[in-house]
Design an enzyme around this catalytic site. Structure first.
Site, mmCIF file in Angstrom:
data_model
loop_
_atom_site.group_PDB
_atom_site.id
_atom_site.type_symbol
_atom_site.label_atom_id
_atom_site.label_comp_id
_atom_site.label_asym_id
_atom_site.label_seq_id
_atom_site.Cartn_x
_atom_site.Cartn_y
_atom_site.Cartn_z
ATOM 1 N N HIS A 44 0.838 -1.214 0.000
ATOM 2 C CA HIS A 44 0.000 0.000 0.000
ATOM 3 C C HIS A 44 0.863 1.250 0.000
ATOM 4 C CE1 HIS A 44 0.987 -0.275 4.242
ATOM 5 N NE2 HIS A 44 0.526 0.945 4.422
ATOM 6 N N LYS B 117 9.608 -2.190 3.734
ATOM 7 C CA LYS B 117 10.734 -1.998 4.657
ATOM 8 C C LYS B 117 10.711 -3.037 5.756
ATOM 9 C CE LYS B 117 14.010 0.828 6.276
ATOM 10 N NZ LYS B 117 14.865 -0.366 6.411
ATOM 11 N N LYS C 248 3.501 -1.766 12.185
ATOM 12 C CA LYS C 248 4.470 -0.928 12.895
ATOM 13 C C LYS C 248 4.686 0.395 12.156
ATOM 14 C CE LYS C 248 7.927 -3.534 14.268
ATOM 15 N NZ LYS C 248 9.252 -4.190 14.431
ATOM 16 N N LYS D 78 10.103 -8.302 5.411
ATOM 17 C CA LYS D 78 11.108 -8.904 6.294
ATOM 18 C C LYS D 78 11.899 -9.928 5.509
ATOM 19 C CE LYS D 78 12.121 -8.647 10.720
ATOM 20 N NZ LYS D 78 11.777 -7.482 11.574
HETATM 21 N N1 GLU Z 1 14.375 -5.079 12.286
HETATM 22 C C1 GLU Z 1 13.825 -3.903 12.871
HETATM 23 C C2 GLU Z 1 12.366 -4.132 13.219
HETATM 24 O O1 GLU Z 1 11.934 -5.237 13.421
HETATM 25 C C3 GLU Z 1 14.080 -2.659 12.036
HETATM 26 C C4 GLU Z 1 13.450 -2.621 10.700
HETATM 27 C C5 GLU Z 1 13.909 -1.455 9.816
HETATM 28 O O2 GLU Z 1 14.589 -0.576 10.309
HETATM 29 O O3 GLU Z 1 13.552 -1.471 8.645
HETATM 30 O O4 GLU Z 1 11.622 -3.216 13.390
#
Ligand code: GLU
Length: 473
Positions: free
Chosen positions: A65, A70, A94, A106
């Protein structure tokens, strides 16, 4: 419902469903938000010693979206598709909660970093990056990885170098292909501590709520609260350090792979981190006692329990033992959804991962913006502000006839450096998002826990994006 323990992804999906009913959004839309949009599972060979090893790895883009997507890359022997999907989904929510304009993603590589030499890890990381480039699963406008469990700035530098080897010549913004880089490789000051610092800001804000503290029989304010930390990795160590130094929190126990140590009067976290660095273990730390059963960290009476390691640490089988009043989810998914039911019934307040550990991605966002602007934050205005402040001090001195020492003047007039701006932006984000979630909880009488309130807050934002975008025919 079967008695089988839900998988991590199922647990996230259940929490989603629990919240979705409060949004009034149409089913088709919530189904779309819930699904993982793209799952790339790969196997690639890497030369290890005199032979080859086939490495299993993943990158999941949960939601498109917003672009880019990220999320971190995890190196662990427990990596599997279900786990990476769950973590990618959490990244979507998040980012929405902290108003970071990205979709969630991820990555995971199924290796135990301790079993490989740095040179072997470099080969694995570079090869993984090449696989991502080949399938267009990485790029400053496509998908931007970051550190996660088992990775850090060293791996991010390798990813950057590999990406730039292939794309650097033609993409002016190539440095924004990954975040969490070393500062001398286009990283940003304050990124390493960011998740832990965000955890502190989030807990501080919650503990400042007088009615909430009263319900738990606690006094308002984070100062003097007792804390137990599970996991002294990047997140746990900075959360502990900052909570102790800036919040006056007393950390009474720390659990790590090698065991659990305790001191009712408080463990000094900077010394403990230094001790572990030199001895390789927390055990034997002066003035601490070692628990006979390392798993008993869960049973320690405290105000705040901070699981800061991996997912599914508090489960149906051990949730009953928790004696903390507040659980701060510094890790991603440390509480399974069936354990959550038990904890909530016991009156324990859970500050959820999708909010509490969002400091990392928030500062990743700042790093990405820095990369796109090709300039350090503060470079343009630092001196200007400093000179203006000096003028102001001189005027006050003239009007009052009093003078400050040169040191005092320099301290008051100082313009903001990059790290000051990063911390300020992070604090603003964590405070602002806390009140968004808190307001949802207070205004919606049927919502009784922070996770559901956080989910509802996130879902409404993601849904709004989908509805205004429409569906491409
Ligand atoms: N791995 C971290 C998380 O779980 C950071 C992710 C990021 O900065 O893109 O939020």
């Amino acid at each position: 419902m079967s008695s089988k323990q839900a998988s991590f992804f199922e647990s996230v999906q259940r929490n989603f469903d629990k919240a979705a009913v409060h949004t009034g959004l149409p089913q088709g839309l919530t189904d779309q938000i819930k699904a993982c949009n793209a799952v790339y599972q790969m196997r690639f060979p890497v030369k290890i010693g005199s032979g080859y090893e086939v490495i299993e790895a993943y990158r999941v883009q949960h939601s498109h979206h917003r672009s880019p997507t990220k999320g971190g890359i995890r190196f662990s022997s427990h990596v599997n598709q279900d786990e990476v999907m769950a973590l990618a989904a959490l990244m979507t929510y998040k980012c929405a909660i902290v108003d970071v304009p990205f979709g969630g993603a991820k990555g995971g590589v199924k290796v135990s970093p301790r079993s490989y030499t740095p040179a072997q890890l470099e080969r694995i990381t570079r090869r993984y990056t090449v696989e991502l480039i080949r399938k267009n699963f990485i790029g400053p406008s496509v998908d931007v990885p970051a550190p996660d469990y088992g990775t850090g700035e060293r791996e991010m530098a390798w990813i950057l170098d590999t990406y730039q080897t292939f794309k650097g010549g033609s993409e002016i913004d190539s440095a924004g292909c990954v975040t969490g880089k070393p500062v001398n490789q286009n990283g940003i000051r304050g990124r390493t501590e960011a998740t832990g610092r965000g955890v502190f800001y989030g807990l501080r804000e919650y503990c400042d709520q007088k009615p909430e503290m009263k319900k738990l029989g606690l006094s308002p304010g984070i100062e003097g609260k007792t804390m137990v930390i599970q996991g002294l990795g990047n997140v746990g160590s900075y959360a502990g350090l900052i909570s102790q130094e800036e919040g006056g929190v007393k950390i009474i126990a720390v659990a790590e792979m090698e065991g659990t140590i305790m001191n009712k009067d408080g463990l000094d976290i900077p010394s403990l981190i230094a001790f572990r660095k030199s001895t390789g273990s927390i055990l034997g730390f002066p003035d601490s006692t070692t628990l006979d059963n390392p798993k008993d960290w869960i049973k320690i009476e405290c105000d705040i329990l901070l699981p800061a390691a991996l997912e599914s640490q508090i489960r149906k089988d051990n949730a009953k033992s928790v004696k903390a009043k507040i659980i701060g989810e510094a890790a991603n998914g440390p509480i399974t959804s069936d354990a959550e039911d038990i904890l909530l019934k016991k009156g324990i307040v859970i500050i959820p991962d999708m909010y509490l550990n969002a400091g990392g991605v928030t500062v990743s966002y700042f790093e990405w913006l820095k990369n796109l602007s090709h300039m350090r934050f503060g470079r343009m205005e630092k001196r200007f502000n400093q000179n203006k402040n000096m003028d102001l001090i001189s005027t006050v001195e003239k009007l009052t006839g009093k003078t400050l020492s040169a040191r005092e003047k320099a301290q008051i007039a100082r313009g903001a450096d990059e790290v000051d701006l990063v911390r300020s932006g992070l604090e603003e984000t964590m405070v602002n998002s806390f009140y968004q979630i808190h307001d949802t909880l207070k205004k919606r009488k049927k919502i009784t826990d922070y996770r559901t309130a956080a989910f509802v807050t996130a879902l409404n934002k993601v849904a709004n994006d989908y509805m205004t975008l429409g569906v491409f025919p």
